[in-house]
Design an enzyme around this catalytic site. Structure first.
Site, short mmCIF file in Angstrom:
data_model
loop_
_atom_site.label_atom_id
_atom_site.label_comp_id
_atom_site.label_asym_id
_atom_site.label_seq_id
_atom_site.Cartn_x
_atom_site.Cartn_y
_atom_site.Cartn_z
N CYS A 112 0.81 -1.22 0.00
CA CYS A 112 0.00 0.00 0.00
C CYS A 112 0.85 1.27 0.00
CB CYS A 112 -0.95 0.00 1.19
SG CYS A 112 -1.90 -1.52 1.29
N HIS A 250 -3.56 6.98 2.86
CA HIS A 250 -3.92 5.67 2.31
C HIS A 250 -5.32 5.33 2.81
CE1 HIS A 250 -4.04 1.57 1.26
NE2 HIS A 250 -3.72 1.07 2.45
N ASN A 280 -9.95 -0.52 0.26
CA ASN A 280 -8.49 -0.39 0.25
C ASN A 280 -7.95 -0.97 -1.05
OD1 ASN A 280 -5.74 -0.73 0.60
ND2 ASN A 280 -5.89 -1.63 2.64
N1 COA Z 1 -18.11 -8.63 9.95
C1 COA Z 1 -18.55 -8.92 11.20
N2 COA Z 1 -17.71 -9.26 12.18
C2 COA Z 1 -16.41 -9.29 11.91
C3 COA Z 1 -15.89 -9.01 10.64
C4 COA Z 1 -16.82 -8.67 9.64
N3 COA Z 1 -16.43 -8.38 8.39
N4 COA Z 1 -14.56 -9.12 10.69
C5 COA Z 1 -14.23 -9.47 11.93
N5 COA Z 1 -15.35 -9.58 12.66
C6 COA Z 1 -15.46 -9.96 14.06
C7 COA Z 1 -14.24 -10.67 14.57
O1 COA Z 1 -14.28 -12.03 14.20
C8 COA Z 1 -14.36 -10.45 16.06
O2 COA Z 1 -15.27 -11.38 16.56
P1 COA Z 1 -14.91 -12.18 17.89
O3 COA Z 1 -14.76 -11.10 18.95
O4 COA Z 1 -16.09 -13.04 18.07
O5 COA Z 1 -13.63 -12.90 17.60
C9 COA Z 1 -15.02 -9.08 16.15
O6 COA Z 1 -15.58 -8.80 14.86
C10 COA Z 1 -14.09 -7.95 16.50
O7 COA Z 1 -12.95 -8.11 15.73
P2 COA Z 1 -11.77 -7.18 15.92
O8 COA Z 1 -10.60 -7.75 15.15
O9 COA Z 1 -11.58 -6.79 17.35
O10 COA Z 1 -12.28 -5.88 15.16
P3 COA Z 1 -11.51 -4.54 15.02
O11 COA Z 1 -12.28 -3.49 15.73
O12 COA Z 1 -10.05 -4.68 15.32
O13 COA Z 1 -11.62 -4.30 13.45
C11 COA Z 1 -10.35 -4.43 11.44
C12 COA Z 1 -11.05 -5.21 12.53
C13 COA Z 1 -9.75 -5.42 10.43
C14 COA Z 1 -11.37 -3.56 10.73
C15 COA Z 1 -9.25 -3.56 12.08
O14 COA Z 1 -8.42 -4.33 12.90
C16 COA Z 1 -8.40 -2.88 11.04
O15 COA Z 1 -8.86 -2.02 10.31
N6 COA Z 1 -7.11 -3.19 10.98
C17 COA Z 1 -6.23 -2.63 9.98
C18 COA Z 1 -6.41 -3.41 8.73
C19 COA Z 1 -5.84 -2.72 7.54
O16 COA Z 1 -5.99 -1.55 7.36
N7 COA Z 1 -5.21 -3.52 6.68
C20 COA Z 1 -4.66 -3.07 5.48
C21 COA Z 1 -3.37 -2.40 5.72
S1 COA Z 1 -2.75 -1.68 4.31
#
Ligand code: COA
Length: 323
Positions: A112, A250, A280
């Site tokens: 990215c 980004h 993204n």
């Molecule tokens: N829909 C519903 N629930 C979802 C889900 C979705 N698409 N994806 C994950 N969950 C669930 C998880 O399984 C978890 O459930 P659990 O508690 O029963 O295990 C719950 O939601 C919370 O997950 P969590 O990982 O704590 O959510 P979060 O608030 O950290 O958000 C992201 C997850 C991926 C959105 C966040 O971590 C993020 O944006 N990270 C950066 C990712 C990124 O930008 N990547 C690209 C980099 S270039």
């Protein structure tokens, strides 16, 4: 000493829109979860076009807008983590597709952060006098590496391509950048793996093309590294946050951008956001945003922009640009 300046921008995204509602039918997720956790409402998905085709179409958009003769283009750099082949590079395929027969062409892989890494490299070639101009493209077809049964990643990514034509200039355009990597955290965001099996060893033949991500680790990295890097860049160049007309982040996640905004003390209305419509798109994300800002006439000559990104590697990038 020369400078390089962005003259024209362009973009191409596939027509097919995949909404959050559509994903609700494929995995256990819902529109409210996706919007509130990421700011993403829909994304574009390739209906068969591959990375170099998207890249070439975005290059053609730039060529058309700038009325550029392809034979005059001296350098083409494509930033991509998703080229369709090991060789030829996506950049060589773009060179052929647009008829830029004199251009040197190669790819850069920095996920990215790729577009800013590529812009930084092209800027160096122009500053040293090696080339007078360059076409710098960020292009991705991430959909072929997404596991469409994995709700933790499939809601995040989209396909697209965009870029900029930069030219030698007497006035500063690309001012400076702060780019870096932490390879020790690389596995937090990984994909497209093949073992080194061959006819002379007994390594297991195995490949896994899907993207895997430790979302929390990437979130923590981005919200720490991007503000650190941007602050360092501003300080080293004696630039105040008041001098920045817009930040072009980004487009991974709106929550990450809000934290960056708070840490940099730059209000959210000076951050350009379009992840709602594209998700993204990795290396294409910053140039798609930049191109929209140019098309909407949001920026005028002399305006100062801060590009700020992060991604697989793990990598980060901040760059100061005068339009
Ligand atoms: N829909 C519903 N629930 C979802 C889900 C979705 N698409 N994806 C994950 N969950 C669930 C998880 O399984 C978890 O459930 P659990 O508690 O029963 O295990 C719950 O939601 C919370 O997950 P969590 O990982 O704590 O959510 P979060 O608030 O950290 O958000 C992201 C997850 C991926 C959105 C966040 O971590 C993020 O944006 N990270 C950066 C990712 C990124 O930008 N990547 C690209 C980099 S270039």
């Amino acid at each position: 000493m020369y400078f390089s300046k962005i003259k024209y921008t362009g973009a191409y995204v596939p027509e097919r829109i995949v909404t959050n509602d559509e994903l609700e039918k494929m995995v256990d997720t819902d529109d409210e979860w996706i919007r509130s956790r990421t700011g993403i409402g829909e994304r574009r998905v390739s209906m068969g076009e591959n990375t170099s085709e998207l890249a070439a179409k975005s290059a053609q958009d730039i060529i058309r807008k700038g009325n550029i003769s392809p034979e005059d283009i001296e350098l083409i750099i494509v930033a991509t983590a998703t080229p369709e082949r090991i060789t030829p590079s996506a950049a060589c395929m773009v060179q052929a597709a647009i008829g830029a027969s004199r251009a040197v062409a190669f790819d850069i892989s920095a996920a990215c952060s790729g577009f800013v890494f590529a812009l930084s490299a092209a800027d160096k070639f122009i500053r040293t006098g090696a080339y007078k101009n360059a076409l710098v493209i960020g292009a991705e077809v991430l959909s072929k590496y997404v596991d469409w049964t994995d709700r933790t990643t499939c809601v995040l990514f989209g396909d697209g391509a965009a870029g900029a034509y930069i030219e030698r200039s007497d006035k500063p355009g690309i001012i400076a950048e702060d780019i870096g990597c932490d390879g020790s955290k690389g596995m937090c965001l990984n994909g497209g793996y093949n073992t080194a099996a061959n006819a002379f060893n007994d390594a297991e033949q195995y490949s896994d093309r899907f993207i895997h991500m430790d979302g929390k680790a990437v979130f923590d990295f981005a919200t720490r590294k991007v503000p650190e890097s941007a602050k360092r860049l501003l300080e080293e160049n004696g630039v105040s946050t008041d001098d920045i007309k817009y930040v072009v982040p980004h487009q991974a996640n709106e929550r990450i951008v809000k934290i960056i905004s708070r840490k940099l003390k730059i209000p959210m209305d000076r951050f350009y956001l379009n992840m709602f419509r594209y998700g993204n798109t990795s290396a294409a994300s910053i140039p798609i945003a930049l191109n929209e800002m140019f098309e909407k006439n949001m920026v005028a000559e002399g305006d100062r922009l801060l590009l700020a990104g992060f991604g697989g590697g793990l990598t980060w990038c901040s760059m100061l640009i005068d339009v």
